[in-house]
Write a protein that holds these residues in place. Structure first.
Motif, mmCIF file in Angstrom:
data_model
loop_
_atom_site.group_PDB
_atom_site.id
_atom_site.type_symbol
_atom_site.label_atom_id
_atom_site.label_comp_id
_atom_site.label_asym_id
_atom_site.label_seq_id
_atom_site.Cartn_x
_atom_site.Cartn_y
_atom_site.Cartn_z
ATOM 1 N N LEU A 1 0.812 -1.214 0.000
ATOM 2 C CA LEU A 1 0.000 0.000 0.000
ATOM 3 C C LEU A 1 0.845 1.263 0.000
ATOM 4 C CD1 LEU A 1 -2.816 1.352 0.322
ATOM 5 C CD2 LEU A 1 -2.508 1.132 2.805
ATOM 6 N N ILE A 2 1.991 1.227 0.695
ATOM 7 C CA ILE A 2 2.780 2.433 0.914
ATOM 8 C C ILE A 2 3.629 2.768 -0.300
ATOM 9 C CG2 ILE A 2 4.614 3.465 2.304
ATOM 10 C CD1 ILE A 2 3.550 1.876 4.661
ATOM 11 N N GLN A 3 3.501 3.975 -0.793
ATOM 12 C CA GLN A 3 4.289 4.468 -1.909
ATOM 13 C C GLN A 3 5.147 5.667 -1.533
ATOM 14 O OE1 GLN A 3 4.228 3.001 -5.153
ATOM 15 N NE2 GLN A 3 3.226 1.413 -3.936
ATOM 16 N N LYS A 4 4.914 6.257 -0.353
ATOM 17 C CA LYS A 4 5.664 7.421 0.102
ATOM 18 C C LYS A 4 6.037 7.233 1.569
ATOM 19 C CE LYS A 4 4.213 11.507 -0.989
ATOM 20 N NZ LYS A 4 3.358 12.713 -1.095
ATOM 21 N N VAL A 5 7.166 7.825 1.970
ATOM 22 C CA VAL A 5 7.545 7.806 3.379
ATOM 23 C C VAL A 5 7.755 9.241 3.850
ATOM 24 C CG1 VAL A 5 8.626 5.539 3.261
ATOM 25 C CG2 VAL A 5 10.021 7.578 2.878
ATOM 26 N N ASP A 6 7.616 9.431 5.157
ATOM 27 C CA ASP A 6 7.811 10.745 5.758
ATOM 28 C C ASP A 6 9.162 10.874 6.430
ATOM 29 O OD1 ASP A 6 5.029 11.888 5.353
ATOM 30 O OD2 ASP A 6 4.561 10.034 6.412
ATOM 31 N N GLY A 7 9.871 9.759 6.602
ATOM 32 C CA GLY A 7 11.183 9.832 7.231
ATOM 33 C C GLY A 7 11.924 8.515 7.152
ATOM 34 N N VAL A 8 13.246 8.609 7.164
ATOM 35 C CA VAL A 8 14.129 7.442 7.229
ATOM 36 C C VAL A 8 15.101 7.664 8.370
ATOM 37 C CG1 VAL A 8 15.873 6.064 6.055
ATOM 38 C CG2 VAL A 8 13.957 7.013 4.747
ATOM 39 N N VAL A 9 15.243 6.682 9.243
ATOM 40 C CA VAL A 9 16.131 6.788 10.397
ATOM 41 C C VAL A 9 17.241 5.741 10.301
ATOM 42 C CG1 VAL A 9 16.317 6.581 12.904
ATOM 43 C CG2 VAL A 9 14.304 7.660 11.898
ATOM 44 N N LEU A 10 18.491 6.190 10.354
ATOM 45 C CA LEU A 10 19.645 5.303 10.480
ATOM 46 C C LEU A 10 20.174 5.490 11.891
ATOM 47 C CD1 LEU A 10 21.497 6.048 7.116
ATOM 48 C CD2 LEU A 10 19.675 4.405 7.554
ATOM 49 N N SER A 11 20.228 4.403 12.665
ATOM 50 C CA SER A 11 20.541 4.537 14.071
ATOM 51 C C SER A 11 21.540 3.496 14.531
ATOM 52 C CB SER A 11 19.244 4.392 14.894
ATOM 53 O OG SER A 11 19.525 4.393 16.280
ATOM 54 N N GLY A 12 22.288 3.858 15.574
ATOM 55 C CA GLY A 12 23.085 2.881 16.294
ATOM 56 C C GLY A 12 22.244 2.273 17.396
ATOM 57 N N GLY A 13 22.895 1.564 18.319
ATOM 58 C CA GLY A 13 22.176 1.041 19.470
ATOM 59 C C GLY A 13 21.544 -0.315 19.292
ATOM 60 N N SER A 14 21.828 -0.998 18.162
ATOM 61 C CA SER A 14 21.243 -2.304 17.904
ATOM 62 C C SER A 14 19.720 -2.223 18.045
ATOM 63 C CB SER A 14 21.855 -3.349 18.849
ATOM 64 O OG SER A 14 21.466 -4.653 18.469
ATOM 65 N N VAL A 15 19.072 -3.242 18.634
ATOM 66 C CA VAL A 15 17.611 -3.261 18.666
ATOM 67 C C VAL A 15 17.044 -2.058 19.420
ATOM 68 C CG1 VAL A 15 17.459 -5.749 18.423
ATOM 69 C CG2 VAL A 15 17.638 -4.766 20.693
ATOM 70 N N PHE A 16 17.803 -1.503 20.360
ATOM 71 C CA PHE A 16 17.331 -0.342 21.098
ATOM 72 C C PHE A 16 17.226 0.885 20.185
ATOM 73 C CE2 PHE A 16 19.738 -3.041 24.044
ATOM 74 C CZ PHE A 16 18.721 -3.395 24.917
ATOM 75 N N GLY A 17 18.011 0.900 19.130
ATOM 76 C CA GLY A 17 18.006 2.032 18.215
ATOM 77 C C GLY A 17 16.741 2.145 17.391
ATOM 78 N N LEU A 18 15.970 1.050 17.301
ATOM 79 C CA LEU A 18 14.714 1.113 16.559
ATOM 80 C C LEU A 18 13.748 2.106 17.193
ATOM 81 C CD1 LEU A 18 14.177 -2.674 15.784
ATOM 82 C CD2 LEU A 18 15.001 -0.902 14.220
ATOM 83 N N GLU A 19 13.923 2.368 18.478
ATOM 84 C CA GLU A 19 13.076 3.325 19.178
ATOM 85 C C GLU A 19 13.220 4.732 18.591
ATOM 86 O OE1 GLU A 19 10.155 4.145 22.092
ATOM 87 O OE2 GLU A 19 10.999 2.263 21.357
ATOM 88 N N ALA A 20 14.369 5.009 17.964
ATOM 89 C CA ALA A 20 14.559 6.331 17.359
ATOM 90 C C ALA A 20 13.533 6.584 16.264
ATOM 91 C CB ALA A 20 15.978 6.445 16.799
ATOM 92 N N ALA A 21 13.163 5.528 15.536
ATOM 93 C CA ALA A 21 12.169 5.689 14.475
ATOM 94 C C ALA A 21 10.800 6.032 15.047
ATOM 95 C CB ALA A 21 12.087 4.413 13.638
ATOM 96 N N THR A 22 10.420 5.393 16.155
ATOM 97 C CA THR A 22 9.120 5.720 16.752
ATOM 98 C C THR A 22 9.132 7.121 17.351
ATOM 99 O OG1 THR A 22 9.732 4.676 18.861
ATOM 100 C CG2 THR A 22 8.649 3.291 17.229
#
Length: 255
Positions: free
Chosen positions: A19-40
């Protein structure tokens, strides 16, 4: 994604046919799995400013991203400048930003010469010199194998549809292979996100996307090398510029 150990968020939603054709942001993060929180965290920031999909009522920001493993090396993870190129034939700009922490090195064994030395622009890598000897099948791996990944974004102002963006990402990831040996190992989570603003029409020529992809691979390789060249010593991890205090020369190389 070609690496065997990726850490990503919302990438499945971006696959072809979704469904998704556009994004509002891309996050590249350190911190391993904890870094995924930066996207939220970015999702909340965007929603508060009304940026996102609003077709269902509430604002729903679409954010994707990837993380790398850097939990054990400490230090500040500040970003430097990106690598970019302007295609004089089309007026299209392509740029890349990479966070590099691969299993394989960016330099040839026993040398400060980088694998993709020939792509250097305006002395950005200290003035790389051509290698004197063939490297054959020689390669090295980093210490602490398993604590690595290279993630990046390649962006262009060209008008590209979804399929063309997927192909651009695939070709751009070739830049990892130019600059890093080994790459795409079971221990890497290599990922490249491709973005297009759509500001400049893509020429109606069969080779237009091929040309763009070739340039994208080059700027990704340069971004990888710049990330290594600009890095500073951190604990036991000695920086490139301290190890090779002067640009590599024929006399200093022994591949």
């Amino acid at each position: 994604m070609r690496g065997g150990a990726p850490g990503t968020i919302n990438t499945d939603a971006l696959r072809a046919g979704g469904l998704i054709q556009k994004v509002d942001g891309v996050v590249l993060s350190g911190g391993s799995v904890f870094g995924l929180e930066a996207a939220t965290g970015l999702v909340g920031w965007l929603a508060a400013r009304g940026r996102g999909f609003a077709g269902l009522g509430p604002c729903l920001p679409i954010v994707t991203g990837a993380i790398l493993f850097d939990l054990l090396n400490g230090g500040e993870k500040g970003w430097g400048n990106t690598a970019s190129a302007l295609d004089a034939a089309t007026g299209i700009t392509v740029s890349a930003l990479v966070a590099a922490n691969p299993v394989g090195p960016v330099t040839m064994p026993g040398s400060g010469t980088m694998w993709a030395w020939h792509l250097e622009q305006a002395g950005e890598l200290g003035g790389q010199a051509a290698p004197r000897d063939a490297t054959g099948h020689a390669f090295e791996t980093k210490r602490g194998i398993g604590m690595n990944t290279t993630i990046g974004v390649v962006a262009t102002d060209a008008a590209l549809d979804y399929g063309a963006l997927q192909r651009l990402a695939a070709m751009a990831q070739g830049g990892y292979a130019y600059a890093i040996r080994l790459i795409h190992t079971p221990f890497d989570g290599d990922a490249v996100f491709a973005l297009a603003t759509g500001a400049v029409p893509l020429p109606d020529k069969p080779d237009a996307l091929v040309r763009l992809g070739a340039i994208a691979a080059d700027v990704v390789a340069r971004a990888v090398m710049r990330s290594v060249y600009e890095a500073e010593t951190l604990g036991e991890s000695v920086a490139y510029r301290r190890t090779w205090s002067r640009p590599p020369t024929a006399a200093a190389r022994g591949c």
